[in-house]
Design a protein around this motif. Structure first.
Motif, PDB file in Angstrom:
ATOM      1  N   HIS A 231       0.860  -1.176   0.000  1.00 38.88           N
ATOM      2  CA  HIS A 231       0.000   0.000   0.000  1.00 38.88           C
ATOM      3  C   HIS A 231       0.900   1.230   0.000  1.00 38.88           C
ATOM      4  CE1 HIS A 231      -3.331  -2.586   0.871  1.00 38.88           C
ATOM      5  NE2 HIS A 231      -2.818  -2.974   2.009  1.00 38.88           N
ATOM      6  N   ALA A 232       0.752   2.049  -0.997  1.00 37.84           N
ATOM      7  CA  ALA A 232       1.565   3.253  -1.087  1.00 37.84           C
ATOM      8  C   ALA A 232       1.101   4.295  -0.066  1.00 37.84           C
ATOM      9  CB  ALA A 232       1.477   3.838  -2.497  1.00 37.84           C
ATOM     10  N   PHE A 233       2.046   4.975   0.532  1.00 40.15           N
ATOM     11  CA  PHE A 233       1.802   6.113   1.421  1.00 40.15           C
ATOM     12  C   PHE A 233       0.879   5.783   2.591  1.00 40.15           C
ATOM     13  CE2 PHE A 233       1.986   7.771  -3.051  1.00 40.15           C
ATOM     14  CZ  PHE A 233       3.353   7.978  -3.050  1.00 40.15           C
ATOM     15  N   GLU A 234       0.991   4.566   3.091  1.00 40.44           N
ATOM     16  CA  GLU A 234       0.201   4.127   4.249  1.00 40.44           C
ATOM     17  C   GLU A 234      -1.292   4.404   4.062  1.00 40.44           C
ATOM     18  OE1 GLU A 234       2.031   5.809   7.729  1.00 40.44           O
ATOM     19  OE2 GLU A 234       3.951   4.904   7.251  1.00 40.44           O
TER      20      GLU A 234
ATOM     21  N   HIS B  27      -0.845   0.106  -9.630  1.00 41.45           N
ATOM     22  CA  HIS B  27       0.097   0.523 -10.672  1.00 41.45           C
ATOM     23  C   HIS B  27       1.502   0.167 -10.221  1.00 41.45           C
ATOM     24  CE1 HIS B  27       1.561   2.887 -14.059  1.00 41.45           C
ATOM     25  NE2 HIS B  27       2.467   3.388 -13.231  1.00 41.45           N
ATOM     26  N   GLY B  28       2.226  -0.526 -11.048  1.00 43.49           N
ATOM     27  CA  GLY B  28       3.614  -0.851 -10.745  1.00 43.49           C
ATOM     28  C   GLY B  28       3.803  -1.685  -9.487  1.00 43.49           C
ATOM     29  N   GLY B  29       2.851  -2.532  -9.187  1.00 43.40           N
ATOM     30  CA  GLY B  29       2.962  -3.404  -8.019  1.00 43.40           C
ATOM     31  C   GLY B  29       2.557  -2.767  -6.703  1.00 43.40           C
ATOM     32  N   LYS B  30       2.029  -1.563  -6.746  1.00 41.18           N
ATOM     33  CA  LYS B  30       1.559  -0.894  -5.535  1.00 41.18           C
ATOM     34  C   LYS B  30       0.108  -0.479  -5.702  1.00 41.18           C
ATOM     35  CE  LYS B  30       5.953   0.950  -4.009  1.00 41.18           C
ATOM     36  NZ  LYS B  30       6.677   2.136  -3.584  1.00 41.18           N
ATOM     37  N   THR B  31      -0.563  -0.308  -4.568  1.00 43.76           N
ATOM     38  CA  THR B  31      -1.940   0.174  -4.563  1.00 43.76           C
ATOM     39  C   THR B  31      -1.932   1.606  -4.050  1.00 43.76           C
ATOM     40  OG1 THR B  31      -2.754  -2.061  -4.141  1.00 43.76           O
ATOM     41  CG2 THR B  31      -4.276  -0.242  -3.706  1.00 43.76           C
TER      42      THR B  31
ATOM     43  N   ARG C 219       8.791  14.438   3.972  1.00 44.88           N
ATOM     44  CA  ARG C 219       8.010  14.630   5.195  1.00 44.88           C
ATOM     45  C   ARG C 219       8.144  13.462   6.166  1.00 44.88           C
ATOM     46  NH1 ARG C 219       6.482  18.064   1.733  1.00 44.88           N
ATOM     47  NH2 ARG C 219       5.115  19.801   2.073  1.00 44.88           N
ATOM     48  N   GLY C 220       9.146  12.627   5.927  1.00 49.49           N
ATOM     49  CA  GLY C 220       9.436  11.552   6.854  1.00 49.49           C
ATOM     50  C   GLY C 220       8.644  10.285   6.673  1.00 49.49           C
ATOM     51  N   GLY C 221       7.935  10.171   5.563  1.00 51.24           N
ATOM     52  CA  GLY C 221       7.169   8.957   5.307  1.00 51.24           C
ATOM     53  C   GLY C 221       8.080   7.801   4.916  1.00 51.24           C
ATOM     54  N   ASN C 222       7.562   6.619   5.039  1.00 46.29           N
ATOM     55  CA  ASN C 222       8.307   5.412   4.705  1.00 46.29           C
ATOM     56  C   ASN C 222       7.820   4.891   3.357  1.00 46.29           C
ATOM     57  OD1 ASN C 222       9.775   3.046   4.737  1.00 46.29           O
ATOM     58  ND2 ASN C 222       8.426   2.024   6.171  1.00 46.29           N
ATOM     59  N   LEU C 223       8.651   4.990   2.330  1.00 50.53           N
ATOM     60  CA  LEU C 223       8.278   4.455   1.020  1.00 50.53           C
ATOM     61  C   LEU C 223       8.368   2.954   1.040  1.00 50.53           C
ATOM     62  CD1 LEU C 223      10.105   6.956  -1.329  1.00 50.53           C
ATOM     63  CD2 LEU C 223       7.684   6.851  -0.826  1.00 50.53           C
ATOM     64  N   ARG C 224       7.337   2.296   0.562  1.00 51.34           N
ATOM     65  CA  ARG C 224       7.334   0.823   0.517  1.00 51.34           C
ATOM     66  C   ARG C 224       7.390   0.354  -0.902  1.00 51.34           C
ATOM     67  NH1 ARG C 224       2.824  -0.527   4.998  1.00 51.34           N
ATOM     68  NH2 ARG C 224       3.686   0.813   6.530  1.00 51.34           N
TER      69      ARG C 224
END
Length: 94
Positions: A28-31, A55-59, A89-94
């Motif tokens: 899941h992109a961007f939590e 898209h590209g393996g992410k939702t 902004r300190g987010g965790n890219l998955r």
């Protein structure tokens, strides 16, 4: 024999429970925050299960249908912009 079947069934249930509790597995992109909003600097807008695209393996999730449509118009550039904003902004890219 019943004991062996019970053990195998229990292992199956545990593996299924583990699979659904691993959020990174689902990519899941961007939590689940609204990807359009993230691309525009707002990392707090919640995405909706109703508005999502793969898209590209992410939702990617969106707060409204119109934001999802706008994001899709130039999806690769918007994803790049959202990734940059998220990481700044300190987010965790998955």
């Amino acid at each position: 024999m019943k004991f062996i079947i019970t053990i195998i069934f229990s292992m199956f249930l545990v593996s299924c429970a583990h699979h659904h509790n691993a959020p990174a597995h689902h990519h899941h992109a961007f939590e689940k925050q609204c990807a359009y909003s993230v691309a525009h600097g707002d990392v707090t807008a919640k995405g909706s299960l109703e508005y999502k695209i793969d898209h590209g393996g992410k939702t990617y999730y969106f707060s409204t249908k119109s934001k999802m449509s706008e994001f899709k118009k130039n999806i690769d550039a918007n994803i790049k912009k959202a990734n940059k904003e998220w990481s700044e902004r300190g987010g965790n890219l998955r």
